[in-house]
Design a protein around this motif. Structure first.
Motif, PDB file in Angstrom:
ATOM      1  N   LYS A 100      12.481  11.912  -9.955  1.00 46.89           N
ATOM      2  CA  LYS A 100      11.818  12.921  -9.136  1.00 46.89           C
ATOM      3  C   LYS A 100      11.895  12.608  -7.645  1.00 46.89           C
ATOM      4  CE  LYS A 100       8.951  14.473 -12.925  1.00 46.89           C
ATOM      5  NZ  LYS A 100       7.607  14.802 -13.444  1.00 46.89           N
ATOM      6  N   LEU A 101      12.779  11.666  -7.304  1.00 47.66           N
ATOM      7  CA  LEU A 101      13.052  11.388  -5.892  1.00 47.66           C
ATOM      8  C   LEU A 101      13.823  12.557  -5.293  1.00 47.66           C
ATOM      9  CD1 LEU A 101      13.059   9.282  -3.515  1.00 47.66           C
ATOM     10  CD2 LEU A 101      15.317   8.590  -4.358  1.00 47.66           C
ATOM     11  N   ILE A 102      13.300  13.138  -4.232  1.00 43.87           N
ATOM     12  CA  ILE A 102      13.941  14.284  -3.587  1.00 43.87           C
ATOM     13  C   ILE A 102      14.826  13.834  -2.426  1.00 43.87           C
ATOM     14  CG2 ILE A 102      13.548  16.480  -2.395  1.00 43.87           C
ATOM     15  CD1 ILE A 102      12.673  16.437  -5.340  1.00 43.87           C
ATOM     16  N   SER A 103      14.317  12.931  -1.608  1.00 46.70           N
ATOM     17  CA  SER A 103      15.074  12.479  -0.423  1.00 46.70           C
ATOM     18  C   SER A 103      14.668  11.061  -0.052  1.00 46.70           C
ATOM     19  CB  SER A 103      14.806  13.389   0.786  1.00 46.70           C
ATOM     20  OG  SER A 103      15.205  14.705   0.557  1.00 46.70           O
ATOM     21  N   THR A 104      15.615  10.354   0.558  1.00 45.25           N
ATOM     22  CA  THR A 104      15.313   9.099   1.244  1.00 45.25           C
ATOM     23  C   THR A 104      15.517   9.348   2.730  1.00 45.25           C
ATOM     24  OG1 THR A 104      16.061   7.758  -0.630  1.00 45.25           O
ATOM     25  CG2 THR A 104      15.892   6.669   1.511  1.00 45.25           C
ATOM     26  N   ILE A 105      14.456   9.204   3.494  1.00 43.80           N
ATOM     27  CA  ILE A 105      14.496   9.489   4.922  1.00 43.80           C
ATOM     28  C   ILE A 105      14.587   8.178   5.693  1.00 43.80           C
ATOM     29  CG2 ILE A 105      13.207  10.483   6.865  1.00 43.80           C
ATOM     30  CD1 ILE A 105      11.823  12.229   4.592  1.00 43.80           C
ATOM     31  N   TYR A 106      15.433   8.170   6.703  1.00 54.13           N
ATOM     32  CA  TYR A 106      15.556   7.008   7.586  1.00 54.13           C
ATOM     33  C   TYR A 106      15.008   7.403   8.950  1.00 54.13           C
ATOM     34  CZ  TYR A 106      18.641   5.429   3.875  1.00 54.13           C
ATOM     35  OH  TYR A 106      19.136   5.074   2.653  1.00 54.13           O
ATOM     36  N   TRP A 107      13.917   6.760   9.335  1.00 50.68           N
ATOM     37  CA  TRP A 107      13.283   7.057  10.626  1.00 50.68           C
ATOM     38  C   TRP A 107      13.674   5.991  11.641  1.00 50.68           C
ATOM     39  CZ3 TRP A 107       7.922   5.180  12.308  1.00 50.68           C
ATOM     40  CH2 TRP A 107       7.649   5.643  13.608  1.00 50.68           C
ATOM     41  N   ASN A 108      14.448   6.395  12.636  1.00 55.16           N
ATOM     42  CA  ASN A 108      14.832   5.493  13.719  1.00 55.16           C
ATOM     43  C   ASN A 108      13.638   5.391  14.666  1.00 55.16           C
ATOM     44  OD1 ASN A 108      16.319   3.864  15.377  1.00 55.16           O
ATOM     45  ND2 ASN A 108      17.399   5.550  16.379  1.00 55.16           N
ATOM     46  N   ARG A 109      12.789   4.409  14.408  1.00 55.84           N
ATOM     47  CA  ARG A 109      11.470   4.366  15.042  1.00 55.84           C
ATOM     48  C   ARG A 109      11.486   3.847  16.480  1.00 55.84           C
ATOM     49  NH1 ARG A 109      12.065  -0.054  11.865  1.00 55.84           N
ATOM     50  NH2 ARG A 109      11.646  -2.065  12.859  1.00 55.84           N
ATOM     51  N   SER A 110      12.573   3.241  16.913  1.00 60.47           N
ATOM     52  CA  SER A 110      12.564   2.665  18.264  1.00 60.47           C
ATOM     53  C   SER A 110      13.943   2.754  18.904  1.00 60.47           C
ATOM     54  CB  SER A 110      12.105   1.202  18.228  1.00 60.47           C
ATOM     55  OG  SER A 110      13.041   0.395  17.545  1.00 60.47           O
ATOM     56  N   HIS A 111      13.976   2.523  20.195  1.00 62.13           N
ATOM     57  CA  HIS A 111      15.228   2.509  20.940  1.00 62.13           C
ATOM     58  C   HIS A 111      16.002   1.221  20.615  1.00 62.13           C
ATOM     59  CE1 HIS A 111      14.111   6.022  23.259  1.00 62.13           C
ATOM     60  NE2 HIS A 111      12.925   5.484  23.468  1.00 62.13           N
ATOM     61  N   PRO A 112      17.299   1.149  20.935  1.00 60.93           N
ATOM     62  CA  PRO A 112      18.067  -0.076  20.681  1.00 60.93           C
ATOM     63  C   PRO A 112      17.449  -1.297  21.352  1.00 60.93           C
ATOM     64  CG  PRO A 112      19.527   1.732  21.252  1.00 60.93           C
ATOM     65  CD  PRO A 112      18.136   2.225  21.494  1.00 60.93           C
TER      66      PRO A 112
END
Length: 331
Positions: A100-112
Motif C-alpha cells: 500500500k506504499l503510494i510514493s517515496t518522497i525525497y525532500w531536499n531539506r537544505s542547501h549544498p
C-alpha cells in the motif's frame, strides 16, 4: 464542547487512540543525540538508543499502532525519516502494508554543504506515503510557473496578463464548422457555438487586429489564458522547492527539529480531505496545527507529545484549541 484543534501533552504515542484521515509521523530519527533549543532549556528531547535495531523495532511498533488503531479506512500516513531508517521500517512491515506504499518522497531539506570530502552531501530526508484503502483522498499540487512559461504571457487586458492558446481546429483535428463574427476558421472551432459565445461574453477570446485570412489560416482568434489561472508543473516525488528553516526567516525556529510551515501545508492540502482530521503523534513545534489553520479548509487536528513543556511554544495565532496535560505513564 468541540474544538477544532486538540493538543494532549505528557502522553506516550501508544496511548493515542484518535481516529484520523491523515497521520504525519515525524518521530525522533534515532540519531543517538540529545536535542535542546537552548542550553538548559526544558524544550528538549532524547534520541539515544541501545542500538539501531532497538530503534527500528520501536518505530515499527509505533507505525503499526497508528496504522491499526488510528488511521481511518481510507486514510493516508506519511513516515518522515532518513533514508536508511525508512528502508528498514519498510522491510519490517508486512507485505500487506508494503503493498500500500503510494510514493517515496525525497525532500531536499537544505542547501549544498561545503564541508563534504568523502561522499555526496546528504541533504535529503525521505517520506513514505501509505494509503490504507483504495478510495483515499489526494489532490495534485503544482509548483510555480517557470520564467520561460511566464515569458509567453505577453498580452494584457483589463483582467490581467494572458497568453494565447488554440481555439481553432487543426489539419488533422477538424473542429466544429460554423461562422462566428464573420470568422469561419479553415479547420473549424475547437468548441461548439454555444461555448464560443459564452467564452466571448466573458472577454475570453483574443481577436487579431487584422482580418482573418482563411486561405492561409492566419490572424486566427485564440483563447486567453491568464497568468493568475496558470498552473505550474505538478509536484513530483522530489521536493527541492522547500528548504529547512533558517535564522533569517519570518517562520522562526522555536524547536530543534522544526519543519517549515509550507512543508506541512503541502502534505495536508494534498492528502487530507476538507473537514478531515489530521493526527500528529510527535507534535514538537505544532507546525501541523499552524499549517492546518492557515489553510482554512475546516481541518481538525489532534496533536500529542511526551513533553508538557511544549505548551510554551504553541503558536499564539492559533485559535479554537484545547490543551490537555497529563502525567506520563511508563512504557
Amino acid at each position: 464542547m468541540e474544538y477544532k484543534h486538540a493538543v494532549t501533552l505528557g502522553i506516550d504515542v501508544f496511548e493515542v487512540k484518535e481516529k484520523a484521515d491523515l497521520i504525519y509521523l515525524d518521530p525522533p530519527f534515532g540519531t543517538q543525540k540529545n536535542y535542546s533549543f537552548t542550553k538548559g532549556s526544558d524544550l528538549s528531547f532524547e534520541d539515544t538508543w541501545n542500538s539501531k535495531e532497538e530503534y527500528v523495532e520501536w518505530l515499527h511498533k509505533v507505525f503499526k499502532h497508528l496504522w491499526d488503531d488510528c488511521l481511518n479506512p481510507n486514510g493516508i500516513i506519511y513516515s518522515h525519516n532518513n533514508f536508511d531508517t525508512n528502508a528498514l521500517l519498510y522491510a519490517a512491515l508486512g507485505s500487506n502494508i508494503r503493498g500500500k506504499l503510494i510514493s517515496t518522497i525525497y525532500w531536499n531539506r537544505s542547501h549544498p554543504k561545503n564541508n563534504i570530502s568523502r561522499g555526496w552531501g546528504n541533504t535529503a530526508d525521505t517520506l513514505l506515503m501509505f494509503a490504507k484503502g483504495k478510495n483515499y483522498f489526494f489532490q495534485v499540487e503544482y509548483g510555480e510557473p517557470s520564467d520561460i512559461t511566464k515569458g509567453t504571457y505577453s498580452y494584457t487586458d483589463d483582467h490581467g496578463v494572458y497568453a494565447l492558446t488554440p481555439i481553432t481546429g487543426e489539419r488533422n483535428r477538424i473542429g466544429h464548422r460554423f461562422k462566428y463574427k464573420d470568422i469561419s476558421p479553415k479547420f473549424g472551432w475547437r468548441y461548439n457555438s454555444c461555448a464560443i459565445e459564452k467564452l466571448d461574453s466573458k472577454n475570453g477570446i483574443h481577436f487579431s487586429d487584422k482580418p482573418y485570412d482563411e486561405k492561409n489560416n492566419r490572424n486566427k482568434p485564440y483563447k486567453k489564458k491568464y497568468l493568475e489561472d496558470s498552473k505550474g508543473p505538478p509536484i513530483m516525488n522530489i521536493w527541492n522547492d522547500i528548504h529547512n528553516i533558517t535564522r533569517s526567516e519570518d517562520d522562526k525556529r522555536v524547536y530543534p527539529t522544526q519543519k517549515p510551515t509550507k512543508f506541512l501545508k503541502r502534505i495536508i492540502q494534498s492528502s487530507c480531505p476538507p473537514g478531515g482530521t489530521i493526527l500528529d503523534p510527535f507534535c514538537g513545534s505544532f507546525v501541523t496545527v499552524k499549517a492546518a489553520q492557515e489553510l482554512d479548509n475546516d481541518y481538525r487536528t489532534v496533536s500529542f507529545d511526551k513533553s508538557v513543556a511544549l505548551e510554551k511554544i504553541f503558536p499564539p495565532r492559533v485559535t479554537d484549541v484545547v490543551f490537555v496535560k497529563k502525567a506520563l505513564t511508563n512504557h
